[in-house]
Design a protein around this motif. Sequence first.
Motif, mmCIF file in Angstrom:
data_model
loop_
_atom_site.group_PDB
_atom_site.id
_atom_site.type_symbol
_atom_site.label_atom_id
_atom_site.label_comp_id
_atom_site.label_asym_id
_atom_site.label_seq_id
_atom_site.Cartn_x
_atom_site.Cartn_y
_atom_site.Cartn_z
ATOM 1 N N ALA A 1 11.310 45.783 76.780
ATOM 2 C CA ALA A 1 10.207 45.224 76.114
ATOM 3 C C ALA A 1 10.458 45.122 74.621
ATOM 4 O O ALA A 1 10.208 44.100 73.775
ATOM 5 C CB ALA A 1 9.025 46.166 76.482
ATOM 6 N N ASN B 1 13.126 42.567 73.700
ATOM 7 C CA ASN B 1 12.403 41.169 73.983
ATOM 8 C C ASN B 1 11.751 40.736 72.513
ATOM 9 O O ASN B 1 11.603 39.626 72.124
ATOM 10 C CB ASN B 1 11.690 41.074 75.017
ATOM 11 C CG ASN B 1 12.442 41.263 76.392
ATOM 12 O OD1 ASN B 1 13.613 41.139 76.307
ATOM 13 N ND2 ASN B 1 11.854 41.462 77.511
ATOM 14 N N ALA B 2 11.337 41.775 72.199
ATOM 15 C CA ALA B 2 10.050 41.884 70.967
ATOM 16 C C ALA B 2 10.891 41.760 69.522
ATOM 17 O O ALA B 2 10.282 41.140 68.374
ATOM 18 C CB ALA B 2 9.082 42.613 71.000
ATOM 19 N N ASP C 1 1.656 44.221 70.306
ATOM 20 C CA ASP C 1 2.479 43.156 71.121
ATOM 21 C C ASP C 1 3.331 43.854 71.970
ATOM 22 O O ASP C 1 3.486 43.651 73.295
ATOM 23 C CB ASP C 1 3.126 42.111 70.336
ATOM 24 C CG ASP C 1 1.771 41.351 69.621
ATOM 25 O OD1 ASP C 1 0.743 41.132 70.055
ATOM 26 O OD2 ASP C 1 2.264 40.658 68.626
ATOM 27 N N LYS D 1 1.698 45.906 74.673
ATOM 28 C CA LYS D 1 1.182 45.105 75.762
ATOM 29 C C LYS D 1 2.322 44.826 76.823
ATOM 30 O O LYS D 1 2.007 44.911 78.163
ATOM 31 C CB LYS D 1 0.424 44.050 75.277
ATOM 32 C CG LYS D 1 -0.229 43.055 76.166
ATOM 33 C CD LYS D 1 -0.764 41.890 75.319
ATOM 34 C CE LYS D 1 -1.520 40.841 76.254
ATOM 35 N NZ LYS D 1 -2.125 39.785 75.558
ATOM 36 N N ASP D 2 3.334 44.302 76.238
ATOM 37 C CA ASP D 2 4.484 43.686 76.984
ATOM 38 C C ASP D 2 5.195 44.907 77.862
ATOM 39 O O ASP D 2 5.192 44.814 78.918
ATOM 40 C CB ASP D 2 5.671 43.141 76.242
ATOM 41 C CG ASP D 2 4.970 41.765 75.811
ATOM 42 O OD1 ASP D 2 4.074 41.263 76.058
ATOM 43 O OD2 ASP D 2 5.816 41.390 74.668
#
Length: 313
Positions: A212, A215-216, A250, A253-254
């Motif tokens: 995660a 990815n961010a 964010d 959350k992911d």
Amino acid sequence: MKSILVVDDSQFNLMVVQNALEKEYEVNTRLSGKEGIKFAKNNPVDLILLDIEMPELSGIETIKLLKKDSRLSKTPIIFLTGLSDHEVERICLDLGARDFITKPFNVPVMMQRIKMVLELEELRKNLERQVRYKTEELERLTAKIITTFSNSIDPITELWSRMYIEEKINSAISQFSLQGALAVIDIDNFRLINDALGFEQGNACLRIVGQAIKNAVSEPNIAARAFADEFLIYFPKVNTKEEAEMAIKDIFKDAEAALGKNKFCGVTLSAGLAMTVETGESFDSLYYYAEKMLHTIKLNGKNCIGFYSQKEE
């Protein structure tokens, strides 16, 4: 002194060559190809002068046998010949002959040809040594790079390691001055996951959170797994706490959505953040205050994001 082996079935030719060479070289003579091969196998030889026409074992058959021996295959060979046969010369060159000396011998020409072949052989050996040294140097450097890179990557999450990110953050701080924010992220109650489900499931949980984060986070932001269940993210161009908080929310959350899909329901994250402008221009200072903030959050309920502030001290 260079060592030269002269192989010729004529005792007179051997005497002429030895008399011409012995002041500058160590000269050994043999009357047949078989004897020449035996000598070369048992003694160091820098050059072989080899007669083409010999009974029993010709010069061509002799060079073939010499080239098959790994210890002698690179030894330079000059053929001694009274022939003027271009086809024979071509065959000799194909077999690895370096040059030809014609009979009857012209001593100055013979000396010059021998000198040139020996000089070229010395250049070849020097080049081979340099190539070998450079190859070994390249192998050492490659091994060092591989080791450094492998030590820079966390094997479970494939994020950067703490050591690597520390260097990168210090470099980014120097580049972007007082901009930037460091987040220290922790998986709440991670020890309970290990205790209840085992280390394999604990590693699976770390991989999900790590993915995660990967990815961010994109350049110029930097992410790493510090140790255990602690992650670091540095945002070098962030100027405000609101901007940093939004980015972390964010990611949370992911990560929590991915954890839920993988049956890690209810697993939450906490983060302590510190701004470069408040803590000073070094990784150590940023990390100290961000982690201090994280500990405060963990003591007061977890599942939260908090910022270190000088005003609150």
